[in-house]
Design a protein around this motif. Structure first.
Motif, PDB file in Angstrom:
ATOM      1  N   GLU A 144     -45.787  34.363 -44.467  1.00  0.00           N
ATOM      2  CA  GLU A 144     -46.697  33.627 -43.595  1.00  0.00           C
ATOM      3  C   GLU A 144     -46.219  33.588 -42.147  1.00  0.00           C
ATOM      4  N   SER A 145     -44.910  33.742 -41.943  1.00  0.00           N
ATOM      5  CA  SER A 145     -44.377  33.748 -40.580  1.00  0.00           C
ATOM      6  C   SER A 145     -44.153  35.169 -40.059  1.00  0.00           C
ATOM      7  N   HIS A 146     -44.558  36.169 -40.887  1.00  0.00           N
ATOM      8  CA  HIS A 146     -44.486  37.577 -40.487  1.00  0.00           C
ATOM      9  C   HIS A 146     -43.054  38.026 -40.187  1.00  0.00           C
ATOM     10  N   HIS A 147     -42.117  37.546 -41.010  1.00  0.00           N
ATOM     11  CA  HIS A 147     -40.738  37.985 -40.918  1.00  0.00           C
ATOM     12  C   HIS A 147     -40.434  38.926 -42.087  1.00  0.00           C
ATOM     13  N   GLU A 148     -39.747  40.003 -41.793  1.00  0.00           N
ATOM     14  CA  GLU A 148     -39.313  40.892 -42.855  1.00  0.00           C
ATOM     15  C   GLU A 148     -38.116  40.271 -43.576  1.00  0.00           C
ATOM     16  N   TRP A 149     -38.126  40.348 -44.900  1.00  0.00           N
ATOM     17  CA  TRP A 149     -37.022  39.819 -45.684  1.00  0.00           C
ATOM     18  C   TRP A 149     -36.789  40.732 -46.880  1.00  0.00           C
ATOM     19  N   LYS A 150     -35.562  41.201 -47.035  1.00  0.00           N
ATOM     20  CA  LYS A 150     -35.198  42.061 -48.160  1.00  0.00           C
ATOM     21  C   LYS A 150     -34.898  41.172 -49.363  1.00  0.00           C
ATOM     22  N   SER A 151     -35.965  40.679 -49.962  1.00  0.00           N
ATOM     23  CA  SER A 151     -35.797  39.693 -51.032  1.00  0.00           C
ATOM     24  C   SER A 151     -35.107  40.283 -52.259  1.00  0.00           C
ATOM     25  N   ASP A 152     -35.232  41.597 -52.469  1.00  0.00           N
ATOM     26  CA  ASP A 152     -34.589  42.221 -53.626  1.00  0.00           C
ATOM     27  C   ASP A 152     -33.069  42.157 -53.535  1.00  0.00           C
ATOM     28  N   ASP A 153     -32.551  41.997 -52.316  1.00  0.00           N
ATOM     29  CA  ASP A 153     -31.097  41.937 -52.116  1.00  0.00           C
ATOM     30  C   ASP A 153     -30.559  40.503 -52.128  1.00  0.00           C
ATOM     31  N   TYR A 154     -31.442  39.535 -52.306  1.00  0.00           N
ATOM     32  CA  TYR A 154     -31.035  38.128 -52.225  1.00  0.00           C
ATOM     33  C   TYR A 154     -30.184  37.744 -53.426  1.00  0.00           C
ATOM     34  N   LYS A 155     -29.049  37.121 -53.173  1.00  0.00           N
ATOM     35  CA  LYS A 155     -28.119  36.735 -54.228  1.00  0.00           C
ATOM     36  C   LYS A 155     -28.235  35.217 -54.478  1.00  0.00           C
ATOM     37  N   GLY A 156     -29.263  34.852 -55.201  1.00  0.00           N
ATOM     38  CA  GLY A 156     -29.533  33.441 -55.452  1.00  0.00           C
ATOM     39  C   GLY A 156     -28.438  32.734 -56.216  1.00  0.00           C
ATOM     40  N   GLU A 157     -27.617  33.497 -56.965  1.00  0.00           N
ATOM     41  CA  GLU A 157     -26.534  32.873 -57.719  1.00  0.00           C
ATOM     42  C   GLU A 157     -25.457  32.264 -56.809  1.00  0.00           C
ATOM     43  N   LEU A 158     -25.496  32.620 -55.522  1.00  0.00           N
ATOM     44  CA  LEU A 158     -24.536  32.059 -54.564  1.00  0.00           C
ATOM     45  C   LEU A 158     -25.035  30.766 -53.923  1.00  0.00           C
ATOM     46  N   LEU A 159     -26.214  30.327 -54.335  1.00  0.00           N
ATOM     47  CA  LEU A 159     -26.749  29.067 -53.812  1.00  0.00           C
ATOM     48  C   LEU A 159     -26.288  27.916 -54.708  1.00  0.00           C
ATOM     49  N   TYR A 160     -25.178  27.327 -54.343  1.00  0.00           N
ATOM     50  CA  TYR A 160     -24.640  26.175 -55.059  1.00  0.00           C
ATOM     51  C   TYR A 160     -23.709  25.422 -54.116  1.00  0.00           C
ATOM     52  N   ALA A 161     -23.346  24.204 -54.492  1.00  0.00           N
ATOM     53  CA  ALA A 161     -22.420  23.397 -53.698  1.00  0.00           C
ATOM     54  C   ALA A 161     -21.113  23.236 -54.456  1.00  0.00           C
ATOM     55  N   ASP A 162     -20.001  23.237 -53.717  1.00  0.00           N
ATOM     56  CA  ASP A 162     -18.674  23.113 -54.325  1.00  0.00           C
ATOM     57  C   ASP A 162     -18.192  21.675 -54.397  1.00  0.00           C
ATOM     58  N   LYS A 163     -18.572  20.878 -53.393  1.00  0.00           N
ATOM     59  CA  LYS A 163     -17.999  19.550 -53.232  1.00  0.00           C
ATOM     60  C   LYS A 163     -19.096  18.487 -53.225  1.00  0.00           C
ATOM     61  N   PRO A 164     -19.174  17.639 -54.269  1.00  0.00           N
ATOM     62  CA  PRO A 164     -20.172  16.559 -54.269  1.00  0.00           C
ATOM     63  C   PRO A 164     -19.758  15.425 -53.334  1.00  0.00           C
ATOM     64  N   LEU A 165     -20.749  14.841 -52.683  1.00  0.00           N
ATOM     65  CA  LEU A 165     -20.514  13.781 -51.705  1.00  0.00           C
ATOM     66  C   LEU A 165     -21.165  12.480 -52.152  1.00  0.00           C
ATOM     67  N   GLU A 166     -20.591  11.365 -51.701  1.00  0.00           N
ATOM     68  CA  GLU A 166     -21.154  10.043 -51.918  1.00  0.00           C
ATOM     69  C   GLU A 166     -21.236   9.302 -50.598  1.00  0.00           C
ATOM     70  N   ASP A 167     -22.100   8.316 -50.558  1.00  0.00           N
ATOM     71  CA  ASP A 167     -22.244   7.495 -49.362  1.00  0.00           C
ATOM     72  C   ASP A 167     -20.904   6.886 -48.961  1.00  0.00           C
ATOM     73  N   GLY A 168     -20.564   7.010 -47.682  1.00  0.00           N
ATOM     74  CA  GLY A 168     -19.324   6.445 -47.177  1.00  0.00           C
ATOM     75  C   GLY A 168     -18.140   7.377 -47.200  1.00  0.00           C
ATOM     76  N   ASP A 169     -18.269   8.532 -47.844  1.00  0.00           N
ATOM     77  CA  ASP A 169     -17.174   9.510 -47.826  1.00  0.00           C
ATOM     78  C   ASP A 169     -16.853   9.908 -46.389  1.00  0.00           C
ATOM     79  N   ARG A 170     -15.574  10.118 -46.117  1.00  0.00           N
ATOM     80  CA  ARG A 170     -15.120  10.631 -44.822  1.00  0.00           C
ATOM     81  C   ARG A 170     -14.293  11.884 -45.096  1.00  0.00           C
ATOM     82  N   ILE A 171     -14.796  13.022 -44.655  1.00  0.00           N
ATOM     83  CA  ILE A 171     -14.173  14.312 -44.924  1.00  0.00           C
ATOM     84  C   ILE A 171     -13.409  14.750 -43.682  1.00  0.00           C
TER      85      ILE A 171
END
Length: 333
Positions: A144-171
């Motif tokens: 819809e925004s007319h951008h080319e994207w090589k979706s076949d090369d997308y590595k969705g398995e790399l979409l994750y978080a390593d460190k869970p956060l809670e309110d008040g945490d100071r990193i």
């Protein structure tokens, strides 16, 4: 690539070039020592995106890498800015695709990077249906925004978080101390981040720039009442520089907070009007589009994504304000 003005703000000078916008707020130290300055770059401003790079003198941290179709561009721009300077971490304000789908590109460029997100967001990323929906919405946004994207090369398995956060945490990360402020309302996993007690990267909960009430568009998908509380918490954090997704830098003075409070209340009243005056869901969605949805020419949200959010806000207002809605309906008769 679209041309974007860059502005560097600090206490003594202002500079411009034709690349991208950055801001240099003065640091503020709790122990009265001179704080090192940080630069804040709005990486994907040209698509009204969500990605901010906070750079210190020796290292940097990244917030909400943004759309999948723009992931390679985000990585290229961050690399150009940093050179050999290390990228220490990625922080996510919540789990929506337009904020997080570029994470795999960041992980490919910086394999040792750690990604921080609210604990609830960490669980969301593990769901197969969520991953599939993010991929679908990313493809739709690119088309819809007319951008080319090589979706076949997308590595969705790399979409994750390593460190869970809670309110008040100071990193503590080298030059940076990042405080986590829970700002539920847009999603259950929404958090904002206060860096060095000075610069805030806001979640989408408090609202967005748009065409309603002088420029306010609501984003309270799961709770209006919790959004009111999150806006209060954001204000009480007392940031000197506030960076909003899809908007960039705002100066959070008294006038700004009053504007946000007024806009939030006005949108609730407008949604009650829509619910009372439009008998079917289809009519309600069309009216929500008419009032709140502004499709940008380059890179804004797909209509499908807006409609999903609109349905959520309609449900939220109907559930949290049944008496006001009943009264409005009786007036309409």
């Amino acid at each position: 690539m679209a041309k974007v003005v860059r502005r560097c703000y600090n206490s003594t000078s202002e500079c411009r070039d034709n690349r991208r916008k950055t801001f240099e707020p003065e640091g503020r130290s709790e122990n009265n020592e001179k704080e090192k300055k940080v630069k804040v770059y709005y990486i994907d401003e040209d698509i009204k995106g969500t990605c901010f790079l906070v750079q210190g003198e020796q290292e940097a941290i990244l917030f909400d890498p943004g759309m999948a179709y723009y992931g390679e561009t985000v990585v290229q721009r961050v690399r150009e800015i940093l050179g050999t300077q290390p990228l220490r971490a990625v922080f996510l304000t919540h789990s929506h695709y337009d904020h997080v789908a570029a994470v795999p590109y960041v992980r490919q460029e910086w394999p040792e990077i750690k990604v921080y997100a609210a604990e609830y967001a960490c669980h969301i990323f593990e769901k197969t249906k969520v991953q599939q929906m993010m991929f679908h919405m990313s493809k739709t946004a690119a088309e819809e925004s007319h951008h080319e994207w090589k979706s076949d090369d997308y590595k969705g398995e790399l979409l994750y978080a390593d460190k869970p956060l809670e309110d008040g945490d100071r990193i503590a990360l080298g030059e940076f101390v990042v405080e986590v402020i829970e700002t539920i309302g847009h999603t259950q996993c929404s958090v904002s981040f206060l860096i060095n007690n000075e610069v805030m990267i806001s979640s989408e909960t408090i609202g967005l720039e748009g065409d309603f009430e002088g420029g306010y568009v609501p984003a309270f998908l799961i709770s209006y009442k919790k959004t009111v509380d999150s806006l209060r918490r954001t204000r009480e954090a007392d940031p000197k520089q506030l960076y909003m997704p899809h908007r960039g830098l705002v100066i959070p003075d008294e006038r700004y907070w009053k504007y946000m409070e007024k806009g939030l209340a006005a949108t609730k009243d407008e949604i009650i009007r829509i619910l009372a005056s439009c008998p079917t869901t289809e009519e309600q969605i069309l009216e929500m589009e008419e009032v709140f949805w502004k499709k940008a020419a380059d890179g804004a949200w797909p209509r499908e994504a807006f409609d999903m959010n609109a349905k959520a806000m309609l449900r939220t207002v109907a559930a949290e304000f049944p008496e006001e809605l009943s009264k409005a309906k009786s007036i309409q008769k």
